[in-house]
Design an enzyme around this catalytic site. Structure first.
Site: not given
Ligand code: GLY
Length: 392
Positions: A110, A171
């Site tokens: 992320d 994601d």
């Molecule tokens: N990246 C984690 C979520 O969308 O909750």
């Protein structure tokens, strides 16, 4: 019509879908209210790492959490034009705090969410060289998570009992722009090759024929073979987690914008059609499009806000006649969030937009404002005011 009139009409036809002046002035008014509310909130939370508003008050998560970029991202959105210098200063301090996870390798896939909206936003707006270095370090870490055999970017680190070398999640589509940006900045295509390869894997394996997506896929990290899927934050393995749809729409559009590969544009349209076809009457998605539904089923405004940003960008990639539908859908979404979910008049609520759902299966932050819902709402409103500033 005479040939001359036809020619005049063609000359006047907009190249891309356009917004009416009434949408612009509504978005301008909203921008003022956002600025006032964020200024007020910033006086209490300052340099912190909010994730969710709990009982009306934004919490302060650990700095390595995936949401750490959204607060500085909101502050950069508001201060980019020179207004709100005090918000810019808080954003700069948030970025400095992020050196700790950056240098301890604590951050997983992320890093795009975190450093695009902090260091890279700073670099794009101010040209700060230190911020550019931070962005490139984060991009190098993200690139190092690529599995060549499976052509996917690995998601999380291992746990004490779990080897997660073969796990990849939808994601990551929103983290790819960090790699595209790094290639543009360094003039080295390796980052872009990795991002595009991952996006191709999403088209092949994550996206289903109907345009919905899996949240988690498992690959054999040695051979690259696809092994199976997990429900993750969705209702079930084969359900359709709404925020995953949002990540797919916007992520695919961004991959198209950076690479020009039509396959990503088609992927974005497929994801958008699935998303729009499954919206309820007020246009704000339930947390999972295929979860059992009754009057109390939670919404996820964060999914709606992210999708709205993707739809606006998608409209801009298409000729006017085709793009109008996506643009109007985005306006309906943002209008509904403003009118039905906005917390404007509530002194007892720091969040901008109510009814986000972080992780319903995990019982984490259900039906409450989320910092990423607020961020994407701010970005969508900025776009509806006509801003073309790029943060992703
Ligand atoms: N990246 C984690 C979520 O969308 O909750």
């Amino acid at each position: 019509m005479s040939e001359q009139t036809l020619n005049q009409a063609a000359a006047k036809a907009p190249e891309h879908a356009e917004l009416s002046t009434s949408v612009h002035s509504w978005a301008d008014g909203l921008w003022e209210r956002i600025g006032q509310k964020i200024e007020r909130t910033s006086r209490r939370i300052g340099v912190s790492c909010p994730h969710a508003s709990v009982n009306g008050v934004y919490d302060d998560m650990r700095i390595s959490w995936w949401t750490a970029g959204f607060w500085p991202g909101i502050l950069w959105q508001l201060s980019a034009d020179g207004k709100y210098p005090e918000l810019k200063s808080i954003a700069e301090q948030c970025e400095e705090r992020l050196d700790e996870p950056l240098h301890s390798l604590a951050v997983h896939h992320d890093s795009g969410f975190i450093w695009l909206l902090s260091a890279v936003a700073n670099y794009r707006i101010t040209g700060n060289e230190r911020s550019k270095e931070r962005g490139l370090m984060a991009a190098s870490q993200l690139a190092s998570r690529f599995n060549l055999k499976g052509r996917y970017i690995r998601a999380w680190h291992d746990t004490a009992s779990l080897n997660r070398a073969g796990w990849s999640i939808i994601d990551t589509m929103m983290n790819l722009p960090l790699l595209y940006w790094a290639s543009e900045t360094t003039k080295d295509p390796r980052f872009r090759h990795i991002a595009a390869a991952h996006a191709e894997t999403v088209l092949t394996h994550f996206m289903r024929p109907d345009g919905s997506s899996y949240h988690i896929l498992h690959f054999d990290a040695e051979t690259g073979e696809l092994l199976g899927a997990d429900a993750g934050q969705g209702h079930a393995e084969n359900s359709a987690w709404a925020r995953g749809s949002g990540w797919t729409i916007y992520g695919m559009v961004l991959s198209y914008q950076y690479t020009g590969d039509e396959a990503f544009l088609i992927g974005a349209k497929r994801a958008a059609h699935f998303f729009l076809a499954n919206l309820p009457e007020d246009y704000v998605p339930h947390w999972d499009f295929r979860a059992p539904r009754n009057a109390d089923t939670p919404r996820d405004t964060s999914a709606g806000a992210c999708a709205a940003c993707g739809l606006i960008e998608l409209a801009g990639c298409l000729p006017a006649g085709e793009g109008q539908m996506y643009l109007e859908a985005a306006v309906r979404l943002v209008r509904s969030m403003d009118e039905n979910y906005g917390a404007w008049d509530r002194e007892d609520e720091e969040g901008l937009i109510l009814s986000g759902t972080s992780n319903l299966p995990g019982g984490v932050h259900v039906d409450t404002p989320l910092i990423y819902g607020d961020y994407f709402f701010v970005e969508a409103v900025s776009k509806l005011r006509g801003s073309e500033r790029r943060f992703w």
